[in-house]
Write a protein that holds these residues in place. Structure first.
Motif, PDB file in Angstrom:
ATOM      1  N   LEU A  13       0.835  -1.188   0.000  1.00  0.00           N
ATOM      2  CA  LEU A  13       0.000   0.000   0.000  1.00  0.00           C
ATOM      3  C   LEU A  13       0.868   1.236   0.000  1.00  0.00           C
ATOM      4  O   LEU A  13       1.745   1.397   0.838  1.00  0.00           O
ATOM      5  CB  LEU A  13      -0.916  -0.012   1.230  1.00  0.00           C
ATOM      6  N   LEU A  18      -3.435   5.064   4.963  1.00  0.00           N
ATOM      7  CA  LEU A  18      -4.533   4.168   4.631  1.00  0.00           C
ATOM      8  C   LEU A  18      -5.162   3.534   5.861  1.00  0.00           C
ATOM      9  O   LEU A  18      -6.369   3.348   5.952  1.00  0.00           O
ATOM     10  CB  LEU A  18      -4.051   3.072   3.671  1.00  0.00           C
ATOM     11  N   PHE A  19      -4.324   3.207   6.841  1.00  0.00           N
ATOM     12  CA  PHE A  19      -4.847   2.576   8.048  1.00  0.00           C
ATOM     13  C   PHE A  19      -5.855   3.489   8.737  1.00  0.00           C
ATOM     14  O   PHE A  19      -6.923   3.057   9.148  1.00  0.00           O
ATOM     15  CB  PHE A  19      -3.698   2.237   8.988  1.00  0.00           C
ATOM     16  N   ASN A  21      -7.568   5.825   7.285  1.00  0.00           N
ATOM     17  CA  ASN A  21      -8.746   5.884   6.431  1.00  0.00           C
ATOM     18  C   ASN A  21      -9.638   4.675   6.649  1.00  0.00           C
ATOM     19  O   ASN A  21     -10.859   4.763   6.637  1.00  0.00           O
ATOM     20  CB  ASN A  21      -8.328   5.937   4.954  1.00  0.00           C
ATOM     21  N   THR A  22      -8.997   3.536   6.837  1.00  0.00           N
ATOM     22  CA  THR A  22      -9.757   2.313   7.071  1.00  0.00           C
ATOM     23  C   THR A  22     -10.618   2.444   8.313  1.00  0.00           C
ATOM     24  O   THR A  22     -11.790   2.090   8.323  1.00  0.00           O
ATOM     25  CB  THR A  22      -8.799   1.100   7.233  1.00  0.00           C
ATOM     26  N   SER A  25     -13.782   4.431   7.744  1.00  0.00           N
ATOM     27  CA  SER A  25     -14.704   3.999   6.713  1.00  0.00           C
ATOM     28  C   SER A  25     -15.995   3.515   7.357  1.00  0.00           C
ATOM     29  O   SER A  25     -16.065   3.339   8.571  1.00  0.00           O
ATOM     30  CB  SER A  25     -14.078   2.843   5.922  1.00  0.00           C
ATOM     31  N   SER A  28     -15.647   0.780   9.808  1.00  0.00           N
ATOM     32  CA  SER A  28     -14.648   1.002  10.853  1.00  0.00           C
ATOM     33  C   SER A  28     -14.915   0.185  12.101  1.00  0.00           C
ATOM     34  O   SER A  28     -13.993  -0.367  12.691  1.00  0.00           O
ATOM     35  CB  SER A  28     -14.581   2.492  11.200  1.00  0.00           C
ATOM     36  N   THR A  60     -10.667   0.323  -3.611  1.00  0.00           N
ATOM     37  CA  THR A  60     -10.134   0.976  -2.407  1.00  0.00           C
ATOM     38  C   THR A  60     -10.489   0.202  -1.155  1.00  0.00           C
ATOM     39  O   THR A  60      -9.631  -0.062  -0.299  1.00  0.00           O
ATOM     40  CB  THR A  60     -10.673   2.414  -2.308  1.00  0.00           C
ATOM     41  N   LEU A  61     -11.748  -0.182  -1.039  1.00  0.00           N
ATOM     42  CA  LEU A  61     -12.162  -0.941   0.143  1.00  0.00           C
ATOM     43  C   LEU A  61     -11.462  -2.296   0.188  1.00  0.00           C
ATOM     44  O   LEU A  61     -11.040  -2.748   1.256  1.00  0.00           O
ATOM     45  CB  LEU A  61     -13.679  -1.127   0.144  1.00  0.00           C
ATOM     46  N   GLN A  63      -8.512  -3.057  -0.918  1.00  0.00           N
ATOM     47  CA  GLN A  63      -7.145  -2.825  -0.451  1.00  0.00           C
ATOM     48  C   GLN A  63      -7.110  -2.605   1.059  1.00  0.00           C
ATOM     49  O   GLN A  63      -6.229  -3.107   1.760  1.00  0.00           O
ATOM     50  CB  GLN A  63      -6.555  -1.611  -1.164  1.00  0.00           C
ATOM     51  N   GLN A  64      -8.070  -1.851   1.552  1.00  0.00           N
ATOM     52  CA  GLN A  64      -8.102  -1.567   2.987  1.00  0.00           C
ATOM     53  C   GLN A  64      -8.282  -2.834   3.813  1.00  0.00           C
ATOM     54  O   GLN A  64      -7.581  -3.069   4.804  1.00  0.00           O
ATOM     55  CB  GLN A  64      -9.229  -0.568   3.279  1.00  0.00           C
ATOM     56  N   TRP A  67      -5.229  -4.978   3.776  1.00  0.00           N
ATOM     57  CA  TRP A  67      -4.208  -4.453   4.681  1.00  0.00           C
ATOM     58  C   TRP A  67      -4.440  -4.974   6.100  1.00  0.00           C
ATOM     59  O   TRP A  67      -3.518  -5.410   6.791  1.00  0.00           O
ATOM     60  CB  TRP A  67      -4.227  -2.928   4.671  1.00  0.00           C
TER      61      TRP A  67
END
Length: 446
Positions: A13, A18-19, A21-22, A25, A28, A60-61, A63-64, A67
């Motif tokens: 990533l 990003l973390f 952002n995750t 979301s 969350s 995007t989701l 990838q999150q 991760w």
């Protein structure tokens, strides 16, 4: 968790925030609740979130969630973590093909498997009773079916390279009236799935022949391929292993002439972890029947004395990715948990066995259409299919039940067996894992 403890396929990533952002979301709460948790239900939830994102093309989701999965899954962790690491790898493989320009990954998603020697294969089969259960139940049913026959012909469809037959040959050698003449016929190629062997089918046949000679059992081993009549062991050059496998071609050669069937032999059909590789889609075969049903119809037409069918007791044929993940995760937890009971976390033998299961997971999760060859159906559904195809089930006798129980006593205490109608089912901590059934063509019982 240390980086070196994670699975081989990890998500790369580029965004360092990003973390965060995750965690902000809509998912969350669910994702945050899973961080640091090793609970199987929570890992399954994360896998389902990722699958759902892939199905809706939400890169995007996906990838999150990957991760997060990469930070809680581990190839050397507990059974749930180890299982999740293979699911993550399969999801990465799927994502890299669906949207290769949008996803960035470290590591290859293709599972490389080394070839086993015959000795290593024997150890592999003995590790857990996944295969031996079917061998034991099938051999006992076969012995009952061929009582009194002086000549026996076994048409063997399996993925275990004839590992079933030394025990049967040894038992036939002890038959009070003397051993029958035994002939085993196998296809020249098999589905490209583990376990993989470093010797040819012909070499396996030679080894079986030497063992049968040692036990004074008259024996013949024959190989047939898709382009010629069955070849003997002396015609090795004409019958080489094929790197791919096409059931449509195989079906065309399942006839008395190609198989060299003889009227004075008791014909036995052996299907060990085999039927699931025949497509169940109703196309590409006569009258709109699936290849699986066509195979059963052709085999029934050969008028066998018995057919034994053994396979894994789970339904993994759903078209929905999320449905397959739910079923697959809760089913393939069984061998991961069983291996945990007696092999160290960093055992090479354990990791190799788990990588073979990972091969299955990758095919179930990563592929669709003709590329997805793992299409398991439950024992109950298989029994209904067999009945609809004109077969009559044969119950296993008490002697067979006892032999299977004695076999399971050699393994961890979590393994058990139960009877479901005429099926025998191998269980782990009460969960169904493998079923065994025996059948005859409708009318033969008369």
């Amino acid at each position: 968790m240390k980086a070196e403890q994670r699975g081989n396929a990890s998500v790369s990533l580029q965004n360092p925030t990003l973390f965060n952002n995750t965690l902000h979301s809509p998912l969350s709460g669910a994702l945050n609740g899973c961080l640091g948790s090793l609970d199987g239900a929570c890992l399954e939830k994360l896998l389902l979130h990722c699958a759902s994102a892939l199905e809706t093309n939400d890169v995007t989701l996906a990838q999150q969630v990957m991760w997060v999965l990469n930070n809680v899954a581990s190839s050397v962790g507990d059974p749930n973590q180890r299982l999740a690491s293979w699911f993550l790898r399969a999801l990465i493989s799927r994502a890299s093909r669906v949207c290769p320009t949008a996803m960035n990954f470290n590591g290859s998603s293709t599972i490389q498997r080394r070839l086993m020697s015959v000795t290593e294969l024997a150890g592999y089969v003995d590790l857990i009773p996944w295969h031996r259960f079917g061998f034991c139940a099938s051999n006992s049913a076969i012995l009952n079916a061929i009582q009194g026959f002086p000549r026996v012909h076994i048409l063997d469809f399996s993925i275990s390279h004839c590992m079933q037959w030394p025990t049967l040959i040894d038992t036939l050698a002890k038959r009070p009236e003397g051993p029958p003449s035994l002939r085993i016929t196998v296809p020249s190629s098999r589905p490209p799935v583990p376990p993989l062997l470093n010797v040819s089918t012909e070499e396996v046949g030679l080894r079986l022949g030497n063992f049968a000679k040692f036990r004074d059992v008259p024996f013949e081993f024959r190989v047939f391929d898709n382009s010629s009549s069955p070849s003997t062991l002396g015609e090795v050059a004409k019958c080489k292993e094929s790197p791919s496998f096409h059931f449509e071609s195989l079906l065309a050669h399942l006839n008395p002439s190609t198989l060299n069937l003889r009227d004075d032999e008791a014909l036995v059909i052996n299907c060990q972890h085999w039927l699931r590789y025949l497509s169940d889609e109703q196309n590409g075969s006569p009258h709109g029947a699936s290849l699986r049903d066509t195979f059963l119809d052709i085999i029934k037409g050969l008028n066998p004395q018995i057919i034994v069918v053994v396979d894994e007791d789970s339904d993994l044929s759903a078209s929905s990715l999320t449905s397959r993940i739910t079923t697959c995760f809760n089913y393939l937890w069984i061998p991961f948990d069983a291996l945990e009971t007696f092999l160290p976390k960093e055992s090479c033998q354990r990791m190799e066995c788990e990588s073979d299961i990972g091969h299955k997971i990758e095919n179930i999760i990563s592929f669709e259409g003709f590329q997805r060859i793992e299409r398991l159906e439950s024992g109950i559904k298989l029994c209904q299919r067999m009945t609809n195809s004109g077969w009559v089930s044969i119950p296993f006798c008490e002697e067979t039940v006892k032999e299977v129980k004695d076999l399971l006593d050699e393994h961890a205490s979590g393994w058990g067996m139960k009877k479901e109608e005429d099926m025998l089912v191998l269980t782990w901590k009460g969960h169904n894992s493998v079923f065994a059934t025996a059948w005859i063509p409708n009318g033969l019982e008369d």
